[in-house]
Design a protein around this motif. Sequence first.
Motif, mmCIF file in Angstrom:
data_model
loop_
_atom_site.group_PDB
_atom_site.id
_atom_site.type_symbol
_atom_site.label_atom_id
_atom_site.label_comp_id
_atom_site.label_asym_id
_atom_site.label_seq_id
_atom_site.Cartn_x
_atom_site.Cartn_y
_atom_site.Cartn_z
ATOM 1 N N LEU A 20 -2.035 102.076 37.374
ATOM 2 C CA LEU A 20 -1.357 100.892 37.884
ATOM 3 C C LEU A 20 -2.328 100.110 38.760
ATOM 4 C CD1 LEU A 20 2.051 102.429 38.988
ATOM 5 C CD2 LEU A 20 1.590 101.132 36.914
ATOM 6 N N SER A 21 -2.183 98.806 38.732
ATOM 7 C CA SER A 21 -3.006 97.995 39.621
ATOM 8 C C SER A 21 -2.559 98.246 41.061
ATOM 9 C CB SER A 21 -2.852 96.511 39.286
ATOM 10 O OG SER A 21 -1.557 96.069 39.655
ATOM 11 N N LYS A 22 -3.417 97.945 42.002
ATOM 12 C CA LYS A 22 -3.069 98.103 43.420
ATOM 13 C C LYS A 22 -1.873 97.234 43.786
ATOM 14 C CE LYS A 22 -6.122 101.103 44.617
ATOM 15 N NZ LYS A 22 -5.711 102.461 44.923
ATOM 16 N N ALA A 23 -1.803 96.040 43.191
ATOM 17 C CA ALA A 23 -0.684 95.137 43.472
ATOM 18 C C ALA A 23 0.634 95.752 42.987
ATOM 19 C CB ALA A 23 -0.915 93.787 42.808
ATOM 20 N N THR A 24 0.618 96.360 41.798
ATOM 21 C CA THR A 24 1.822 96.994 41.270
ATOM 22 C C THR A 24 2.195 98.210 42.099
ATOM 23 O OG1 THR A 24 1.323 96.218 39.035
ATOM 24 C CG2 THR A 24 2.864 98.051 39.224
ATOM 25 N N GLU A 25 1.205 98.986 42.498
ATOM 26 C CA GLU A 25 1.477 100.129 43.365
ATOM 27 C C GLU A 25 2.152 99.687 44.656
ATOM 28 O OE1 GLU A 25 -1.861 102.640 44.199
ATOM 29 O OE2 GLU A 25 -2.328 102.901 42.074
ATOM 30 N N LYS A 26 1.628 98.611 45.252
ATOM 31 C CA LYS A 26 2.207 98.095 46.493
ATOM 32 C C LYS A 26 3.643 97.625 46.274
ATOM 33 C CE LYS A 26 1.564 94.728 50.226
ATOM 34 N NZ LYS A 26 2.942 94.878 50.595
ATOM 35 N N LYS A 27 3.886 96.939 45.153
ATOM 36 C CA LYS A 27 5.237 96.468 44.847
ATOM 37 C C LYS A 27 6.204 97.643 44.679
ATOM 38 C CE LYS A 27 3.888 92.164 42.603
ATOM 39 N NZ LYS A 27 3.842 91.442 41.321
ATOM 40 N N LEU A 28 5.753 98.703 44.018
ATOM 41 C CA LEU A 28 6.609 99.879 43.842
ATOM 42 C C LEU A 28 6.913 100.541 45.182
ATOM 43 C CD1 LEU A 28 5.126 101.525 40.635
ATOM 44 C CD2 LEU A 28 7.436 100.616 40.931
ATOM 45 N N ILE A 29 5.904 100.676 46.025
ATOM 46 C CA ILE A 29 6.119 101.266 47.351
ATOM 47 C C ILE A 29 7.093 100.413 48.152
ATOM 48 C CG2 ILE A 29 4.996 101.759 49.563
ATOM 49 C CD1 ILE A 29 2.513 102.603 47.855
ATOM 50 N N ASP A 30 6.900 99.092 48.128
ATOM 51 C CA ASP A 30 7.817 98.187 48.831
ATOM 52 C C ASP A 30 9.231 98.288 48.258
ATOM 53 O OD1 ASP A 30 5.751 97.336 50.436
ATOM 54 O OD2 ASP A 30 5.424 95.451 49.340
ATOM 55 N N PHE A 31 9.328 98.383 46.931
ATOM 56 C CA PHE A 31 10.625 98.489 46.262
ATOM 57 C C PHE A 31 11.392 99.703 46.772
ATOM 58 C CE2 PHE A 31 13.075 100.129 42.570
ATOM 59 C CZ PHE A 31 13.946 99.076 42.395
ATOM 60 N N PHE A 32 10.725 100.861 46.803
ATOM 61 C CA PHE A 32 11.405 102.079 47.229
ATOM 62 C C PHE A 32 11.552 102.181 48.740
ATOM 63 C CE2 PHE A 32 10.195 103.522 42.904
ATOM 64 C CZ PHE A 32 11.478 103.783 42.464
ATOM 65 N N ASN A 33 10.742 101.463 49.497
ATOM 66 C CA ASN A 33 10.894 101.469 50.959
ATOM 67 C C ASN A 33 11.940 100.471 51.434
ATOM 68 O OD1 ASN A 33 9.051 103.482 51.495
ATOM 69 N ND2 ASN A 33 7.340 102.073 51.727
ATOM 70 N N ASN A 34 12.082 99.346 50.714
ATOM 71 C CA ASN A 34 12.927 98.258 51.212
ATOM 72 C C ASN A 34 14.215 98.028 50.432
ATOM 73 O OD1 ASN A 34 10.944 97.653 53.170
ATOM 74 N ND2 ASN A 34 9.809 96.454 51.662
ATOM 75 N N ASN A 35 14.281 98.465 49.181
ATOM 76 C CA ASN A 35 15.441 98.150 48.348
ATOM 77 C C ASN A 35 16.355 99.335 48.084
ATOM 78 O OD1 ASN A 35 14.678 95.425 48.023
ATOM 79 N ND2 ASN A 35 13.232 96.014 46.444
ATOM 80 N N ILE A 36 15.782 100.392 47.597
ATOM 81 C CA ILE A 36 16.571 101.570 47.235
ATOM 82 C C ILE A 36 15.669 102.788 47.377
ATOM 83 C CG2 ILE A 36 16.020 101.321 44.778
ATOM 84 C CD1 ILE A 36 18.842 102.418 44.157
ATOM 85 N N PHE B 245 22.015 99.006 35.597
ATOM 86 C CA PHE B 245 21.221 97.965 34.941
ATOM 87 C C PHE B 245 20.502 97.078 35.949
ATOM 88 C CE2 PHE B 245 23.733 98.584 30.951
ATOM 89 C CZ PHE B 245 22.643 98.857 30.152
ATOM 90 N N TYR B 246 21.127 96.828 37.087
ATOM 91 C CA TYR B 246 20.483 96.017 38.125
ATOM 92 C C TYR B 246 19.189 96.678 38.582
ATOM 93 C CZ TYR B 246 19.430 93.896 42.587
ATOM 94 O OH TYR B 246 18.767 93.287 43.636
ATOM 95 N N TRP B 247 19.257 97.978 38.922
ATOM 96 C CA TRP B 247 18.069 98.655 39.443
ATOM 97 C C TRP B 247 16.992 98.826 38.378
ATOM 98 C CZ3 TRP B 247 17.435 97.870 44.116
ATOM 99 C CH2 TRP B 247 18.463 97.936 45.029
ATOM 100 N N LEU B 248 17.396 99.072 37.144
ATOM 101 C CA LEU B 248 16.395 99.148 36.074
ATOM 102 C C LEU B 248 15.719 97.795 35.874
ATOM 103 C CD1 LEU B 248 18.094 101.414 33.404
ATOM 104 C CD2 LEU B 248 16.114 101.944 34.826
ATOM 105 N N SER B 249 16.480 96.732 35.972
ATOM 106 C CA SER B 249 15.915 95.390 35.847
ATOM 107 C C SER B 249 14.933 95.095 36.975
ATOM 108 C CB SER B 249 17.040 94.352 35.843
ATOM 109 O OG SER B 249 16.511 93.060 35.790
ATOM 110 N N GLU B 250 15.281 95.493 38.191
ATOM 111 C CA GLU B 250 14.384 95.287 39.324
ATOM 112 C C GLU B 250 13.073 96.052 39.135
ATOM 113 O OE1 GLU B 250 14.849 93.178 42.134
ATOM 114 O OE2 GLU B 250 16.298 92.478 40.667
ATOM 115 N N LEU B 251 13.162 97.277 38.657
ATOM 116 C CA LEU B 251 11.957 98.062 38.403
ATOM 117 C C LEU B 251 11.124 97.426 37.291
ATOM 118 C CD1 LEU B 251 10.210 100.566 38.925
ATOM 119 C CD2 LEU B 251 11.647 101.780 37.274
#
Length: 72
Positions: free
Chosen positions: A6-22, A60-66
Amino acid sequence: MSEKKLSKATEKKLIDFFNNNIDPESFAKAIRELSYIIALNNITKNETRYTQKANLEQGFYWLSELAKILNP
């Protein structure tokens, strides 16, 4: 299955996703519920469609966000 980094940007987005959303546990639960509902729907030919509507929408919402994070 090929292994891709994964690119660093995608890694950061995933970390932010799991830290801030769900949290990962809730996300895993939503995926499992969604999978269950889809399977049950196919087995019972849509008899459970209305009883599981909220879980289906949430899953479906969370899968779409991912998906947006992994491939915007």
